[in-house]
Scaffold this motif. Structure first.
Motif, PDB file in Angstrom:
ATOM      1  N   ALA A 392     -12.106   1.952   2.914  1.00 54.61           N
ATOM      2  CA  ALA A 392     -11.964   2.880   4.036  1.00 54.61           C
ATOM      3  C   ALA A 392     -11.552   4.237   3.498  1.00 54.61           C
ATOM      4  O   ALA A 392     -11.063   4.368   2.373  1.00 54.61           O
ATOM      5  CB  ALA A 392     -10.951   2.358   5.050  1.00 54.61           C
ATOM      6  N   ILE A 393     -11.747   5.272   4.323  1.00 55.29           N
ATOM      7  CA  ILE A 393     -11.383   6.641   3.967  1.00 55.29           C
ATOM      8  C   ILE A 393     -10.401   7.158   5.002  1.00 55.29           C
ATOM      9  O   ILE A 393     -10.626   7.020   6.211  1.00 55.29           O
ATOM     10  CB  ILE A 393     -12.626   7.548   3.891  1.00 55.29           C
ATOM     11  CG1 ILE A 393     -13.594   7.028   2.808  1.00 55.29           C
ATOM     12  CG2 ILE A 393     -12.240   8.981   3.589  1.00 55.29           C
ATOM     13  CD1 ILE A 393     -14.872   7.841   2.688  1.00 55.29           C
ATOM     14  N   MET A 394      -9.281   7.740   4.525  1.00 53.72           N
ATOM     15  CA  MET A 394      -8.260   8.262   5.424  1.00 53.72           C
ATOM     16  C   MET A 394      -7.931   9.695   5.049  1.00 53.72           C
ATOM     17  O   MET A 394      -8.228  10.152   3.940  1.00 53.72           O
ATOM     18  CB  MET A 394      -6.991   7.406   5.354  1.00 53.72           C
ATOM     19  CG  MET A 394      -6.288   7.419   4.003  1.00 53.72           C
ATOM     20  SD  MET A 394      -4.672   6.583   4.019  1.00 53.72           S
ATOM     21  CE  MET A 394      -5.132   4.946   4.525  1.00 53.72           C
ATOM     22  N   VAL A 626       2.445   5.515  10.741  1.00 57.90           N
ATOM     23  CA  VAL A 626       1.260   5.499   9.883  1.00 57.90           C
ATOM     24  C   VAL A 626       1.431   6.524   8.771  1.00 57.90           C
ATOM     25  O   VAL A 626       1.847   7.659   9.019  1.00 57.90           O
ATOM     26  CB  VAL A 626       0.000   5.804  10.715  1.00 57.90           C
ATOM     27  CG1 VAL A 626      -1.222   5.938   9.815  1.00 57.90           C
ATOM     28  CG2 VAL A 626      -0.230   4.697  11.743  1.00 57.90           C
ATOM     29  N   VAL A 627       1.145   6.121   7.542  1.00 58.13           N
ATOM     30  CA  VAL A 627       1.274   7.010   6.392  1.00 58.13           C
ATOM     31  C   VAL A 627       0.042   6.863   5.510  1.00 58.13           C
ATOM     32  O   VAL A 627      -0.679   5.865   5.581  1.00 58.13           O
ATOM     33  CB  VAL A 627       2.534   6.701   5.556  1.00 58.13           C
ATOM     34  CG1 VAL A 627       3.793   6.953   6.355  1.00 58.13           C
ATOM     35  CG2 VAL A 627       2.508   5.277   5.028  1.00 58.13           C
ATOM     36  N   ASN A 628      -0.174   7.871   4.692  1.00 63.32           N
ATOM     37  CA  ASN A 628      -1.151   7.772   3.611  1.00 63.32           C
ATOM     38  C   ASN A 628      -0.377   7.342   2.370  1.00 63.32           C
ATOM     39  O   ASN A 628       0.382   8.121   1.810  1.00 63.32           O
ATOM     40  CB  ASN A 628      -1.832   9.120   3.375  1.00 63.32           C
ATOM     41  CG  ASN A 628      -2.895   9.061   2.296  1.00 63.32           C
ATOM     42  OD1 ASN A 628      -2.788   8.302   1.327  1.00 63.32           O
ATOM     43  ND2 ASN A 628      -3.932   9.873   2.436  1.00 63.32           N
ATOM     44  N   PRO A 629      -0.519   6.093   1.924  1.00 65.25           N
ATOM     45  CA  PRO A 629       0.322   5.611   0.821  1.00 65.25           C
ATOM     46  C   PRO A 629       0.068   6.332  -0.489  1.00 65.25           C
ATOM     47  O   PRO A 629       0.962   6.390  -1.341  1.00 65.25           O
ATOM     48  CB  PRO A 629      -0.037   4.128   0.731  1.00 65.25           C
ATOM     49  CG  PRO A 629      -1.404   4.029   1.325  1.00 65.25           C
ATOM     50  CD  PRO A 629      -1.468   5.075   2.395  1.00 65.25           C
ATOM     51  N   TYR A 630      -1.125   6.887  -0.669  1.00 65.41           N
ATOM     52  CA  TYR A 630      -1.424   7.595  -1.919  1.00 65.41           C
ATOM     53  C   TYR A 630      -0.882   9.023  -1.885  1.00 65.41           C
ATOM     54  O   TYR A 630      -0.352   9.518  -2.882  1.00 65.41           O
ATOM     55  CB  TYR A 630      -2.926   7.596  -2.181  1.00 65.41           C
ATOM     56  CG  TYR A 630      -3.467   6.221  -2.459  1.00 65.41           C
ATOM     57  CD1 TYR A 630      -3.352   5.648  -3.716  1.00 65.41           C
ATOM     58  CD2 TYR A 630      -4.082   5.469  -1.459  1.00 65.41           C
ATOM     59  CE1 TYR A 630      -3.827   4.382  -3.980  1.00 65.41           C
ATOM     60  CE2 TYR A 630      -4.563   4.198  -1.711  1.00 65.41           C
ATOM     61  CZ  TYR A 630      -4.438   3.655  -2.965  1.00 65.41           C
ATOM     62  OH  TYR A 630      -4.906   2.392  -3.218  1.00 65.41           O
ATOM     63  N   ALA A 631      -0.981   9.689  -0.742  1.00 58.31           N
ATOM     64  CA  ALA A 631      -0.443  11.040  -0.639  1.00 58.31           C
ATOM     65  C   ALA A 631       1.077  11.034  -0.687  1.00 58.31           C
ATOM     66  O   ALA A 631       1.697  11.984  -1.188  1.00 58.31           O
ATOM     67  CB  ALA A 631      -0.928  11.702   0.652  1.00 58.31           C
ATOM     68  N   GLN A 632       1.708   9.970  -0.196  1.00 58.16           N
ATOM     69  CA  GLN A 632       3.165   9.879  -0.189  1.00 58.16           C
ATOM     70  C   GLN A 632       3.724   9.345  -1.501  1.00 58.16           C
ATOM     71  O   GLN A 632       4.931   9.419  -1.732  1.00 58.16           O
ATOM     72  CB  GLN A 632       3.631   8.973   0.961  1.00 58.16           C
ATOM     73  CG  GLN A 632       3.352   9.524   2.334  1.00 58.16           C
ATOM     74  CD  GLN A 632       4.181  10.748   2.661  1.00 58.16           C
ATOM     75  OE1 GLN A 632       5.252  10.945   2.117  1.00 58.16           O
ATOM     76  NE2 GLN A 632       3.676  11.592   3.544  1.00 58.16           N
ATOM     77  N   SER A 804       9.434  -6.061   1.712  1.00 57.97           N
ATOM     78  CA  SER A 804       8.204  -5.356   2.026  1.00 57.97           C
ATOM     79  C   SER A 804       8.408  -3.849   2.069  1.00 57.97           C
ATOM     80  O   SER A 804       9.448  -3.350   2.507  1.00 57.97           O
ATOM     81  CB  SER A 804       7.649  -5.838   3.368  1.00 57.97           C
ATOM     82  OG  SER A 804       7.346  -7.218   3.297  1.00 57.97           O
ATOM     83  N   ILE A 805       7.389  -3.145   1.602  1.00 51.93           N
ATOM     84  CA  ILE A 805       7.425  -1.685   1.572  1.00 51.93           C
ATOM     85  C   ILE A 805       6.440  -1.108   2.576  1.00 51.93           C
ATOM     86  O   ILE A 805       6.776  -0.269   3.389  1.00 51.93           O
ATOM     87  CB  ILE A 805       7.116  -1.171   0.154  1.00 51.93           C
ATOM     88  CG1 ILE A 805       8.223  -1.634  -0.815  1.00 51.93           C
ATOM     89  CG2 ILE A 805       6.979   0.344   0.140  1.00 51.93           C
ATOM     90  CD1 ILE A 805       7.955  -1.259  -2.247  1.00 51.93           C
ATOM     91  N   ASP A 806       5.193  -1.553   2.518  1.00 53.05           N
ATOM     92  CA  ASP A 806       4.215  -1.075   3.477  1.00 53.05           C
ATOM     93  C   ASP A 806       3.286  -2.216   3.836  1.00 53.05           C
ATOM     94  O   ASP A 806       3.322  -3.296   3.250  1.00 53.05           O
ATOM     95  CB  ASP A 806       3.416   0.110   2.923  1.00 53.05           C
ATOM     96  CG  ASP A 806       2.412  -0.314   1.857  1.00 53.05           C
ATOM     97  OD1 ASP A 806       2.594  -1.394   1.276  1.00 53.05           O
ATOM     98  OD2 ASP A 806       1.457   0.436   1.631  1.00 53.05           O
ATOM     99  N   VAL A 818       1.243   1.291   7.477  1.00 51.68           N
ATOM    100  CA  VAL A 818       2.505   1.596   8.141  1.00 51.68           C
ATOM    101  C   VAL A 818       3.627   1.388   7.135  1.00 51.68           C
ATOM    102  O   VAL A 818       3.694   0.353   6.467  1.00 51.68           O
ATOM    103  CB  VAL A 818       2.721   0.705   9.381  1.00 51.68           C
ATOM    104  CG1 VAL A 818       4.108   0.920   9.952  1.00 51.68           C
ATOM    105  CG2 VAL A 818       1.658   1.011  10.434  1.00 51.68           C
ATOM    106  N   LEU A 819       4.506   2.376   7.010  1.00 54.25           N
ATOM    107  CA  LEU A 819       5.653   2.269   6.117  1.00 54.25           C
ATOM    108  C   LEU A 819       6.729   1.441   6.794  1.00 54.25           C
ATOM    109  O   LEU A 819       7.193   1.784   7.883  1.00 54.25           O
ATOM    110  CB  LEU A 819       6.195   3.657   5.772  1.00 54.25           C
ATOM    111  CG  LEU A 819       7.333   3.695   4.748  1.00 54.25           C
ATOM    112  CD1 LEU A 819       6.844   3.227   3.390  1.00 54.25           C
ATOM    113  CD2 LEU A 819       7.909   5.098   4.642  1.00 54.25           C
TER     114      LEU A 819
END
Length: 978
Positions: A392-394, A626-632, A804-806, A818-819
């Protein structure tokens, strides 16, 4: 220098010469090449003659200058093949004299640049004699080709040998480096880059490593075609006796065609070879050990298998497992960076259409830019892989990006493979080559000597990040008769959509004098936009300082003009139908609205009055959102997580009476940690109880600093970093990261936020930054100044979340992350147990005071009535007295507050820290300007102070003790002045 004291000089000499057999001393310098300008004496410049030949004419003699392709030669420089380093010689000193070291290096003399070319290949088609005479179909065609090659290497300056000699010239030790060459016995050696390589399937093949080849082709063509048509007209005349003149015209046509063609093809090949170390011979006190590189990684070219012959001339093999075998995300980014592909995604961001499977193009964590229709502007996105079979793309916020048909052009601008392919994930040492039995079949028969494994992870907690956010609380106000009368009037007179300029007040429509007087001044105006025919499902307006909201009960649009606040109840009485009219208010305090003119009508809508009060609060917005895990930074950063070692009994057994030390000491049993036949390899062998994890990293901070780890005995070690994560300010053993705290008030000027009122520090009094002062300090430059009777307090929530983290949240979207509560690196959040608080306090009191009884530190909790009031105790050391108090954190506490209290005098607090009672902690203070270490505070919070001169050279070390501050070291240095 004191009078009568002798002087002595220390230093080293460097010799760049060597002695020839005839005794001549010459320089060992060898030029890599001569400069282009001023290189007239370059011995490689030689004439290369050529002489064009002409038919029936003198030939010309020309020449061109070699080397051909000179622009591809290395830049000019000097490399010394031999450098001798020795200490300064002192006459008369022999017994304590030191020896010297000889360093040898490879030069361009050992590995020269190679230059060559092929002969010119000429293929010519000449015209034959007949066509040349007739000038019809004349073809003169010539094809010429030639190849040139320039081969360079990187051997100039690489270490060749190192010998260490004693003062008598006897060899102590030496190390010699041999590279893989075609023939080591020739004068100008040539590198050989063909070596054995292994791939993730375990296949071993011979391939070229460290060889770059660039090929340039120059192809030219000149073609001339000539066509000609001519005609010759001749007129002949003659006369006969009867006919005086006869004229006969004669036309003679002619045709010619000629083609001349020249084609040339020149290929220039540039080859650069990197030297591959073949083996190293080390001699120490007469004992010789040889290490040879046997097998390389077919992906990175790193050495994976080496063989070392020990002092018994027995081979010991060492094999290293590369990270890219097990973790695709640590592989090489070249595999997909820069690729462009047209992609279609659905509303959830899932890639539904691409030229082939998304896995053949994308890797989780790829950063992309995509172009919409027209392709004029680009937008950034991230590729995720929430399930093994879906991509997927976010966007940067974690929301899916929809790319409808016909699709968007996507370009990968940063690969999700992080170029960490060479990082080791395991190592095995054995007396039998591990490739003989196969990496998946290693056992005791392979004679394993040592084995270790390392696991990596790219899922990590992120820093706690709270921001100032408005928090609003809405309460419903109980409706009354005044609202019913006013609202009926607004509906009847079609005034629902009044605007502020209309100046509509409740008093304009209220007639119940004495009951609604207080509401007369409430102004009314609509917030909702007008709707044709007044068919709506909801409506909002302002009424005084409250908000009026009308909702359709069914949620569907209804005719607001037909509503009324009156309920018409119809029934059959003894004298006929009776109608009663009354107001109706719901249990929630809202006014019920009915359809006008209908008996016993249902509730059509509700009218509610509400009041909203907002205030600013510091909220951690990322958690549960909702978060972008790679950007964060939650995903995508590969770091070492756990280390394993193999521990099992060895041969011979302890009861054995004899031992052959050259072939014993191997494990009696062995199971390989990593197994596989292609990417990814799996860590399956650690199920064997002999594999014991020795340490595990639990947390990294945002700068990649390791801040918490745990060993095999479940003992935690932790560290705090200050000055924007650049320097350690506290280290502790037997304590978790969340259980320690320190504030020295020195790095308040280092921050990434701009005047944020929210405190995101682990533990500090930064919100009182205006109360810090440089007039007094226990260590460093700053302390916290409290005026008489004032206090400063810091509170931290006590959280007990783990694991758990995300997660991928199906309820929101199957491809959104989701974080969770465990996703943040915790701030100071002590678990229940016993802790130790230590700090220093100073008052501006008279000299000779023995203690400060009015100052205190108060520790209290939310969720528990337990409170500790701590007082300083012990000697006053240069005006400062220490707190050292035990306190307990109750299990039911949800927050902890630490309050510094000043007594009747101005108080200065410094070096405040907390730790578990069974832990050991050291803290560090740095100069905020130069970042030099100013002080260290030991496990008892006593300081060691470091003082520097203006040049930044340490000149004095002081130690704080119960008897005062003592100077334990002092030194002075200066430079001579001319």
């Amino acid at each position: 220098m004191a009078a009568g004291q002798s002087s002595f000089q220390y230093g080293q000499t460097f010799s760049y010469t060597s002695k020839l057999p005839n005794g001549q001393v010459v320089s060992t310098g060898v030029a890599t090449y001569e400069p282009m300008v001023g290189g007239d004496e370059n011995p490689l410049h030689q004439p290369l003659p050529y002489d064009p030949k002409y038919l029936l004419a003198p030939n010309n003699a020309f020449y061109t200058e070699t080397p051909l392709g000179e622009c591809l030669y290395p830049s000019p420089g000097i490399v010394y093949s031999k450098v001798t380093v020795a200490n300064l010689y002192h006459p008369g000193v022999s017994r304590t004299a030191t020896g010297y070291t000889v360093n040898e290096f490879y030069t361009a003399y050992d590995f020269p640049v190679l230059n060559g070319w092929t002969g010119m290949t000429v293929d010519r088609i000449k015209p034959n004699i007949l066509t040349s005479l007739l000038s019809i179909g004349v073809k003169d065609l010539m094809n010429v080709s030639q190849g040139f090659v320039v081969e360079t290497n990187d051997m100039a300056g690489k270490e060749k040998a190192e010998q260490i000699y004693d003062q008598t010239g006897a060899l102590i030790s030496s190390t010699q480096y041999y590279y893989n060459v075609d023939n080591p016995n020739v004068l100008g050696m040539h590198l050989n880059n063909n070596v054995q390589t292994i791939d993730p399937t375990g296949a071993v093949i011979t391939t070229s490593v460290g060889e770059d080849i660039d090929v340039t082709e120059d192809m030219r063509e000149q073609n001339t075609q000539t066509y000609g048509i001519n005609g010759t007209l001749n007129i002949e005349s003659f006369s006969l006796w009867i006919i005086p003149l006869i004229v006969i015209p004669i036309v003679v046509p002619s045709y010619s065609s000629e083609q001349t063609q020249f084609r040339s093809a020149v290929m220039t090949k540039y080859i650069h070879r990197c030297g591959l170390l073949d083996h190293v011979i080390k001699i120490q006190n007469g004992s010789q050990a040889t290490t040879q590189n046997l097998v390389y990684d077919g992906e990175t070219g790193e050495v994976l298998l080496t063989q070392t012959n020990n002092e018994f001339n027995k081979p010991i093999y060492s094999f290293t497992y590369p990270a890219h075998w097990a973790y695709d995300g640590m592989g090489s980014g070249y595999e997909n960076i820069g690729q462009e592909v047209t992609v279609i995604t659905n509303t959830n961001g899932q890639i539904t259409t691409a030229p082939t499977s998304p896995a053949s193009y994308f890797a989780p964590g790829d950063e992309i830019e995509y172009y919409g229709l027209g392709g004029l502007s680009s937008t950034k996105g991230w590729v995720t892989c929430p399930t093994p079979t879906s991509y997927a793309i976010m966007d940067v916020y974690g929301h899916p990006i929809s790319m409808p048909s016909p699709g968007y052009l996507v370009k990968i601008i940063r690969s999700g493979r992080r170029n960490m392919a060479s990082a080791p994930i395991g190592k095995v040492e054995s007396m039998v080559s591990p490739l003989t039995a196969g990496l998946n079949s290693l056992s005791a028969s392979t004679d394993i000597l040592q084995a270790s494994a390392t696991t990596y992870n790219n899922l990590w907690q992120i820093p706690y990040n709270s921001v100032e956010t408005p928090v609003c609380v809405t309460t419903t106000t109980h409706s009354d008769t005044c609202l019913a009368v006013f609202l009926d009037s607004m509906l009847i007179y079609h005034k629902l959509f009044a605007i502020p300029a209309d100046k509509v007040f409740m008093g304009n429509y209220l007639s119940r004098i004495g009951i609604c007087d207080a509401d007369y001044t409430n102004q009314y105006y609509a917030l909702s936009e007008p709707v044709g025919e007044d068919y709506m499902s909801s409506f909002q307006a302002v009424l005084g300082n409250k908000t009026l909201t009308i909702y359709s009960v069914s949620g569907m649009p209804i005719n607001f003009d037909s509503l009324t606040t009156y309920y018409e109840h119809c029934y059959n009485g003894p004298v006929g139908p009776v109608v009663t009219i009354r107001d109706s208010i719901s249990a929630g305090g809202c006014l019920n609205l009915f359809e006008r003119g209908v008996c016993n009508p249902p509730v059509m809508a509700t009218a509610c009055l509400s009041t909203t009060i907002c205030h600013d609060s510091c909220e951690n917005l990322a958690v549960n959102n909702v978060v972008n895990p790679y950007a964060q930074g939650i995903l995508g950063n590969w770091r070492a997580e756990a280390n394993y070692v193999y521990y099992y009994s060895r041969s011979p057994s302890l009861s054995a009476t004899t031992s052959n030390i050259w072939n014993t000491g191997v494990f009696n049993r062995f199971t390989p940690a990593w197994t596989g036949s292609g990417v990814p390899w799996t860590l399956s062998g650690t199920a064997d109880s002999a594999w014991i994890w020795s340490s595990q990293v639990a947390k990294y901070d945002q700068k990649g600093n390791e801040v918490e780890d745990v060993d095999a005995l479940d003992r935690y070690s932790s560290a705090l970093y200050g000055y924007v994560g650049s320097l350690p300010v506290a280290v502790s053993s037997n304590a978790k990261y969340k259980e320690i705290a320190f504030d020295g008030f020195e790095d308040y000027g280092f921050t990434n936020s701009c005047n944020s009122p929210c405190d995101n520090t682990h533990f500090s009094y930064i919100t009182y930054i205006s109360d810090t002062t440089s007039t007094q300090a226990h260590t460093g430059k700053y302390s916290l100044k409290l005026s008489p009777g004032s206090n400063a307090s810091v509170s931290r929530s006590i959280n007990y979340y783990y694991h758990s983290i995300d997660s991928v949240e199906p309820s929101i979207s199957p491809y959104e992350y989701v974080l969770l509560n465990g996703g943040n690196i915790p701030l100071f959040s002590p678990d229940s147990g016993t802790y130790l608080l230590s700090a220093w306090v100073k008052e501006l009191a008279a000299c000779g005071i023995t203690g400060y009884t009015k100052d205190s530190i108060v520790v209290s909790y939310t969720g528990s009535s337990l409170t500790y009031v701590m007082k300083p105790a012990g000697p006053v050391i240069e005006g400062w007295q220490r707190f050292e108090n035990k306190f307990k954190v109750p299990g039911k506490a949800t927050a902890i507050a630490v309050k510094l209290v000043a007594g009747t005098n101005t108080a200065y607090y410094d070096d405040i820290r907390m730790e578990p009672f069974a832990a050991e902690m050291k803290t560090y203070v740095y100069d905020p300007s130069s970042l030099r270490l100013s002080a260290t505070l030991d496990e008892n919070n006593y300081a060691t102070i470091y003082e520097y001169n203006d040049e930044g050279i340490l000149m004095r070390v002081k130690k704080e003790t119960e008897k005062g501050v003592m100077t334990i070291k002092e030194s002075r240095s200066s430079y001579p002045r001319n």
